[in-house]
Write an enzyme that holds these catalytic residues in place. Structure first.
Site, PDB file in Angstrom:
ATOM      1  N   ASP A 213      57.451  46.959  60.956  1.00 62.58           N
ATOM      2  CA  ASP A 213      56.999  48.301  61.271  1.00 62.58           C
ATOM      3  C   ASP A 213      58.805  48.897  60.657  1.00 62.58           C
ATOM      4  O   ASP A 213      59.357  48.181  61.202  1.00 62.58           O
ATOM      5  CB  ASP A 213      56.551  49.314  62.425  1.00 62.58           C
ATOM      6  N   HIS A 273      55.436  52.027  56.522  1.00 61.90           N
ATOM      7  CA  HIS A 273      56.064  51.064  57.666  1.00 61.90           C
ATOM      8  C   HIS A 273      56.825  49.738  57.303  1.00 61.90           C
ATOM      9  O   HIS A 273      56.723  49.543  58.516  1.00 61.90           O
ATOM     10  CB  HIS A 273      54.919  50.920  58.213  1.00 61.90           C
ATOM     11  N   ASP A 343      48.384  51.532  55.988  1.00 57.60           N
ATOM     12  CA  ASP A 343      48.291  52.901  56.422  1.00 57.60           C
ATOM     13  C   ASP A 343      49.301  53.785  56.264  1.00 57.60           C
ATOM     14  O   ASP A 343      50.631  53.237  55.789  1.00 57.60           O
ATOM     15  CB  ASP A 343      48.137  53.240  57.846  1.00 57.60           C
ATOM     16  N   GLU A 344      49.094  55.232  55.747  1.00 58.63           N
ATOM     17  CA  GLU A 344      50.079  56.199  55.587  1.00 58.63           C
ATOM     18  C   GLU A 344      51.576  55.239  55.245  1.00 58.63           C
ATOM     19  O   GLU A 344      52.757  55.665  55.400  1.00 58.63           O
ATOM     20  CB  GLU A 344      50.648  56.363  57.519  1.00 58.63           C
ATOM     21  N   TRP A 410      40.391  54.363  61.221  1.00 63.72           N
ATOM     22  CA  TRP A 410      41.616  55.004  63.303  1.00 63.72           C
ATOM     23  C   TRP A 410      41.345  56.192  62.760  1.00 63.72           C
ATOM     24  O   TRP A 410      41.388  57.088  63.456  1.00 63.72           O
ATOM     25  CB  TRP A 410      43.027  54.187  62.725  1.00 63.72           C
ATOM     26  N   TYR A 435      42.799  56.343  71.241  1.00 60.18           N
ATOM     27  CA  TYR A 435      45.014  55.468  71.306  1.00 60.18           C
ATOM     28  C   TYR A 435      45.098  55.667  72.703  1.00 60.18           C
ATOM     29  O   TYR A 435      45.114  57.066  72.448  1.00 60.18           O
ATOM     30  CB  TYR A 435      45.081  56.565  70.023  1.00 60.18           C
ATOM     31  N   PHE A 436      45.314  54.882  72.716  1.00 59.94           N
ATOM     32  CA  PHE A 436      46.152  55.023  74.419  1.00 59.94           C
ATOM     33  C   PHE A 436      47.692  55.773  74.748  1.00 59.94           C
ATOM     34  O   PHE A 436      48.157  55.692  75.638  1.00 59.94           O
ATOM     35  CB  PHE A 436      46.003  53.955  75.224  1.00 59.94           C
ATOM     36  N   ASP A 437      48.782  55.857  72.994  1.00 63.97           N
ATOM     37  CA  ASP A 437      49.547  56.253  73.390  1.00 63.97           C
ATOM     38  C   ASP A 437      49.707  57.901  72.661  1.00 63.97           C
ATOM     39  O   ASP A 437      50.056  59.074  73.923  1.00 63.97           O
ATOM     40  CB  ASP A 437      50.556  56.260  72.030  1.00 63.97           C
ATOM     41  N   TRP A 473      50.833  52.609  70.273  1.00 60.71           N
ATOM     42  CA  TRP A 473      51.539  52.653  69.689  1.00 60.71           C
ATOM     43  C   TRP A 473      52.835  53.348  71.012  1.00 60.71           C
ATOM     44  O   TRP A 473      52.402  53.177  71.938  1.00 60.71           O
ATOM     45  CB  TRP A 473      51.128  53.617  68.933  1.00 60.71           C
ATOM     46  N   THR A 474      53.565  52.467  70.787  1.00 63.05           N
ATOM     47  CA  THR A 474      54.809  52.406  71.589  1.00 63.05           C
ATOM     48  C   THR A 474      55.964  53.452  70.972  1.00 63.05           C
ATOM     49  O   THR A 474      57.460  52.877  71.729  1.00 63.05           O
ATOM     50  CB  THR A 474      55.456  50.926  71.904  1.00 63.05           C
TER      51      THR A 474
HETATM   52  C1  ACM Z   1      48.032  54.644  62.097  1.00 63.71           C
HETATM   53  O1  ACM Z   1      48.376  54.959  63.066  1.00 63.71           O
HETATM   54  N1  ACM Z   1      48.840  54.539  60.681  1.00 63.71           N
HETATM   55  C2  ACM Z   1      46.893  52.783  61.911  1.00 63.71           C
END
Ligand code: ACM
Length: 659
Positions: A213, A273, A343-344, A410, A435-437, A473-474
């Site tokens: 990423d 990304h 994604d994105e 997601w 999503y644990f973040d 996600w960190t």
């Molecule tokens: C994502 O959270 N963009 C996969």
């Protein structure tokens, strides 16, 4: 941070029916909250009177020559030897009748139990564990492990016993995953092994590693050394921190996980990304007239734009490079699925580039979505040609998708529903639940637990649900402790969502069992969120204290709140939501001299957002004055008020004593 996090992920943050065949006895489901504090709750449990008491005569018998079964038996031997302070031998034979003090592993069990299913019968004289495959024996061991006290590192003093019970178990879904983002924060091999151990304990079986990423490329690829010499570290002006895994390290992790029944699924993100790839190979960005383009790897909170420039999918050098990278990845990772992100992707550069315009015209593609889809279909062919399957985030559905490809949903469940309707397999990871973040305020444990991956699916569509995945996600939580805190105990809730029959799930029963897991989590060195934790406020700021975006230093007296525990959890809480507040620094001073600092990352955005970190004050010196010095910065968008807390260690001695 929900609006922020739902706006952009990270950015801003088979159906199995329980088969009752003639050889498989029917058992009554146990009532919620009964004595067996096992997570995930087994499919069928029948408690019986009495207990199996471990003694010096206890032996483990292995009625199979299977290598993986032996590993399971030896793992149990290690566990029992640690708890009892004496060796518990493994014998490759049937126990002689009558069975006394025998723990028996056998691979003779009805195939209808499935590849992960098992049966376990605990009686006063013996524990009999059988499964059609070694994976089932492994899962039975995890159940038994949780029926025993946590291994404290020294033999337990009380006599060791387990409740008599008959269990018949198998998972609801074949994919029970955890995604760890080791790009935003480089996660050590030790942290990855710790995560694998915990996943195994709670019967999860897919470790999805987000290896690439904008904040770093984490896997050495021999043919493209700059991916790691340049792409794995922040640019010099941001301190150069980072890291990557050698292929050998990854091989070791894959083997470590495999022993624990876990498949490592690699994610090589493309075509968005990928800012770290462009930092290493800027020629892979779309050329724009009059621009000499350079890129650098930046920490998340320093990035110049919300989303990074995408790879130029119209440049065949990009396709060639990713074909070679995927070939190396497929040689390394034995997993059926290879994750390609997708994604994105901000597509302006493609729309502005004459190269892409020409490509779209030549290929008859109507828009940039179709251009992405065209690229992803070529990539899918590369993966399929090697006998593997592509999976990507739900955006890969836009513009069309190759038939064999699977989708990870997601952005809520809608991507999964749409994909399943079109006949694609899906992994469900809808961000409001998994999503644990996200903060515990926006995604409490109960919300994770309430999730039913099959909701909204017709029975025919539900056949395409591979399973469920928690995503960590960190970009905000950046230390092992802070990452653990976000994951646990929400992962336990998700483990039960993925494994236990939907009809038997109930929150009060789970909640009671979860609290009884906390002493086990502590014994395993896990930092977890305890919903019962209380604390004391150290200080507070008002909206007028933080007007504008000038940093402001607060000194709050914490003398009466620093206890003797080796570390203290600190929380910064936002109490109004007019604009973000950044924690710039957080120090503990002892008699005016620095005695420790906590690491926070990222802003608090919305009311009730909480940032958590830990201070290690060391031994408390009576008579010393402790001060918390906190530097906060508001924003021109508006001022928010908040407070800083020091939390009390949550556990009571009574809870610690229970298995
Ligand atoms: C994502 O959270 N963009 C996969």
């Amino acid at each position: 941070m929900i609006a922020f996090l739902t706006a952009c992920k990270r950015g801003s943050v088979v159906l199995c029916l329980f088969l009752l065949s003639s050889g498989v006895p029917s058992l009554r489901a146990r009532p919620a909250g009964a004595a067996l504090a096992v997570i995930p709750q087994p499919a069928k449990v029948e408690l019986r009177p009495g207990a199996f008491r471990f003694s010096p005569k206890t032996r483990i018998y292995l009625e199979t020559g299977n290598r993986r079964a032996r590993w399971v038996a030896e793992d149990l031997s290690k566990l029992l030897s640690g708890l009892m302070g004496r060796a518990v031998p493994v014998i490759s034979a049937k126990p002689s009748a009558p069975e006394r003090q025998a723990i028996v592993f056998s691979l003779k069990a009805p195939a209808a139990l499935g590849p992960d299913g098992y049966r376990m019968a605990v009686s006063r004289g013996a524990i009999r564990i059988s499964a059609p495959k070694a994976a089932g024996l492994f899962y039975a061991l995890q159940t038994l492990r949780q029926m025993l006290p946590p291994a404290p590192g020294a033999p337990v003093k009380a006599p060791l016993r387990v409740q008599c019970v008959r269990i018949q178990d198998r998972p609801r879904f074949r994919w029970r995953g955890l995604m760890l983002d080791c790009s935003r924060t480089f996660l050590s091999m030790e942290y990855l092994r710790h995560s694998v151990d915990l996943m195994a304990l709670y019967k999860l079986n897919v470790l999805h590693l987000h290896l690439t990423d904008d904040q770093g490329w984490r896997l050495a690829i021999r043919q493209y050394p700059k991916l790691t010499t340049v792409g794995a570290h922040y640019a010099e002006r941001f301190g150069g921190a980072g890291g990557f895994y050698t292929q050998q390290q990854m091989r070791e992790l894959i083997a470590y996980a495999k022993k624990r029944n876990i498949t490592v699924v690699p994610e090589i993100e493309m075509p968005g990304h990928s800012g770290e790839v462009l930092a290493a190979y800027p020629e892979l960005a779309c050329p724009l007239p009059g621009e000499n383009r350079t890129f650098e790897v930046t920490p998340f909170w320093q990035r110049p734009a919300h989303f990074s420039e995408p790879l130029c999918v119209c440049n065949d050098q990009v396709f060639e490079m990713y074909r070679n990278i995927l070939s190396s990845v497929i040689n390394l990772f034995p997993s059926e699925f290879i994750h390609v992100g997708g994604d994105e992707v901000p597509k302006q550069a493609w729309n502005e580039s004459s190269l892409c315009q020409a490509r779209m015209k030549a290929e008859g593609l109507k828009n940039a979505d179709e251009l992405q889809s065209h690229f992803m279909k070529r990539i899918e062919k590369v993966i399929a040609a090697k006998g593997r399957r592509m999976i990507g985030w739900d955006e890969i559905l836009e513009g069309g998708l190759a038939p064999g490809a699977a989708v990870e949903s997601w952005r809520g469940a809608k991507g999964g529903l749409a994909a399943a309707q079109l006949g694609h397999d899906v992994v469900m990871a809808p961000n409001p639940y998994t999503y644990f973040d996200f903060t515990y305020h926006s995604t409490p444990i109960e919300k994770v637990y309430s999730y039913d991956p099959a909701e909204g699916f017709t029975p025919a569509m539900a056949k395409h649900i591979l399973g469920v995945e928690g995503c960590m996600w960190t970009h905000i939580a950046v230390t092992d402790k802070a990452i653990d805190y976000q994951i646990y105990p929400r992962l336990l809730a998700l483990a039960e969502v993925g494994w236990s029959p939907e009809r038997d799930r109930n929150w009060p029963g789970f909640d009671a069992r979860m609290l009884r897991q906390f002493s086990r989590l502590r014994s395993l060195g896990v930092t977890y969120h305890d919903p019962r934790a209380t604390g004391a406020e150290v200080g507070a700021w008002s909206e007028s204290d933080l007007s504008g975006d000038a940093p402001r230093v607060f000194n709050w007296d914490a003398t009466s709140l620093i206890g003797n525990a080796p570390e203290a959890q600190v929380q910064v809480r936002l109490e109004s939501g007019n604009g973000p507040v950044y924690v710039r620094s957080f120090e503990l001073l002892k008699d005016g001299k620095e005695a420790g600092e906590a690491v926070f990352a990222g802003p608090l955005n919305k009311r009730n957002d909480v940032e958590v970190s830990w201070l290690s004050p060391g031994a408390r010196h009576p008579g010393c004055r402790y001060t918390l010095r906190v530097t906060l910065q508001g924003s021109m968008k508006g001022s928010s008020a908040g407070s800083v807390w020091i939390m009390k260690p949550p556990h009571s001695p009574a809870e610690a004593a229970r298995p």
